[in-house]
Structures are given as C-alpha cells and as structure tokens.
Design a protein around this motif. Structure first.
Motif, PDB file in Angstrom:
ATOM      1  N   UNK A  82      48.162  47.603  43.436  1.00  0.00           N
ATOM      2  CA  UNK A  82      47.682  46.587  42.405  1.00  0.00           C
ATOM      3  C   UNK A  82      48.455  45.104  42.121  1.00  0.00           C
ATOM      4  N   UNK A  83      50.019  45.807  42.621  1.00  0.00           N
ATOM      5  CA  UNK A  83      51.121  44.304  42.108  1.00  0.00           C
ATOM      6  C   UNK A  83      50.590  43.412  42.915  1.00  0.00           C
ATOM      7  N   UNK A  84      50.486  44.250  43.992  1.00  0.00           N
ATOM      8  CA  UNK A  84      50.671  43.015  45.361  1.00  0.00           C
ATOM      9  C   UNK A  84      49.392  42.759  45.442  1.00  0.00           C
ATOM     10  N   UNK A  85      48.377  43.269  45.297  1.00  0.00           N
ATOM     11  CA  UNK A  85      46.928  42.029  45.693  1.00  0.00           C
ATOM     12  C   UNK A  85      47.097  41.477  44.351  1.00  0.00           C
ATOM     13  N   UNK A  86      47.276  41.804  42.644  1.00  0.00           N
ATOM     14  CA  UNK A  86      47.331  40.811  41.823  1.00  0.00           C
ATOM     15  C   UNK A  86      48.845  39.074  42.267  1.00  0.00           C
ATOM     16  N   UNK A  98      49.375  39.068  45.577  1.00  0.00           N
ATOM     17  CA  UNK A  98      48.997  37.874  46.527  1.00  0.00           C
ATOM     18  C   UNK A  98      48.262  36.331  46.286  1.00  0.00           C
ATOM     19  N   UNK A  99      46.934  37.223  45.166  1.00  0.00           N
ATOM     20  CA  UNK A  99      46.164  35.830  44.960  1.00  0.00           C
ATOM     21  C   UNK A  99      46.618  34.938  43.595  1.00  0.00           C
ATOM     22  N   UNK A 100      48.239  35.341  43.315  1.00  0.00           N
ATOM     23  CA  UNK A 100      48.750  34.133  42.381  1.00  0.00           C
ATOM     24  C   UNK A 100      48.978  32.802  43.875  1.00  0.00           C
ATOM     25  N   UNK A 101      49.616  33.846  44.390  1.00  0.00           N
ATOM     26  CA  UNK A 101      50.354  33.299  45.658  1.00  0.00           C
ATOM     27  C   UNK A 101      49.445  32.299  46.354  1.00  0.00           C
TER      28      UNK A 101
END
Length: 167
Positions: free
Chosen positions: A25-29, A31-34
């Motif tokens: 979940x943190x990785x997806x979140x 990556x969305x910011x990146x």
C-alpha cells in the motif's frame, strides 16, 4: 520512472490514521506521488540523465533538487562541456552559446529522505489503498456513493515538488 529505492518505508507512517500500512500500500501510494510530480524525489541518487535541450541556453533537468553536477557531455559526440552552471532547482545554464540538442548530465539529486510534508499525503493514499475505494454501489433498489475528500493543501504541497510543464 527508473528503478529507485522506496520513497518511504511503512514505519515512517506509523503515526498517521489507518496505520499500520502494508508495504504494498505504501509503495503504491509513494509511486503515485512520484508519478504525479514527475521525478523520484528521494532518496539521493547519482545517475546520468539524457536531456533534450531544444538548443537553448537553459536546460531543464528532470529533478527539483540538484545536489551536485559532476559532468555534462554532448550526447552525440561525447565531448565534455564545461561552460555551464546549475541551480539546485533543476536547471543548467550555458554561459556562452546554446546547448547541443541532447546532453548527458551526470548528477546527484533528490532529497536524502522523503520530505516531511509529503508523508501525510502518502499516508492518506496508503489508507485509501488499504480500505479500497468505492465510488458507487447498487444495493437492490438503492444506490450508495462514497466521495473522497479533497484536501487543497495536498495539491499545494505536491506542486512544490512537481516538475514544471515541458514545452
């Protein structure tokens, strides 16, 4: 986007509502910011960027936080270019003349750690990922809609880390 170390680890979000968050979940979140900002943000990396300059005096780098530029070369000839200066905000300016059409820039860029003001945004996106989003659900003859709250300060924070639009 390149293959970078994680922007933030789940433990860094432990004090936010909805924690603990899964690594996925943190990785997806994050990556969305990146993706939204257009660059990796953190951690600091040393790499070579290929930059299309438009043959102008100013070259825009795909970064918002330059730590050091160690070399600039003409991408076609490999010739080292020395008459330039950089700004930490991500531009290279040619002192005399214009840049070749494409240059290679060896640099160190990014923040050492994820900036603190991005953590609440990543936590909120991690929470949405954790619980899932339902835009509309039909239950028999009834329709239930859930709406995501829009936080204008999130947009302002993300704008501070976003690459400017390219021509």
């Amino acid at each position: 986007m390149g293959d970078y170390e994680p922007l933030v680890e789940p433990e860094a979000l432990s004090g936010f509502p909805g924690a603990p968050f899964s690594e996925s979940a943190v990785k997806a979140a994050a990556e969305s910011v990146r993706t939204e900002t257009g660059w990796h943000i953190a951690p600091q990396v040393t790499e070579t960027l290929e930059v299309e300059t438009g043959c102008s005096r100013v070259a825009l780098l795909d970064t918002m936080h330059v730590v050091e530029v160690t070399a600039v070369r003409d991408a076609d000839t490999g010739r080292e270019l020395t008459d330039w200066r950089f700004s930490r905000a991500g531009t290279l300016t040619r002192k005399v003349g214009v840049w070749p059409e494409v240059i290679e820039v060896e640099l160190t860029h990014g923040y050492e750690n994820c900036p603190e003001d991005l953590l609440p945004i990543i936590a909120e996106r991690s929470q949405r990922s954790k619980w899932g989003m339902v835009a509309q659900e039909n239950l028999g003859g009834r329709s239930v809609s859930l709406r995501q709250n829009y936080d204008p300060t999130s947009a302002q924070v993300l704008a501070r880390y976003s690459l400017p639009p390219r021509p």
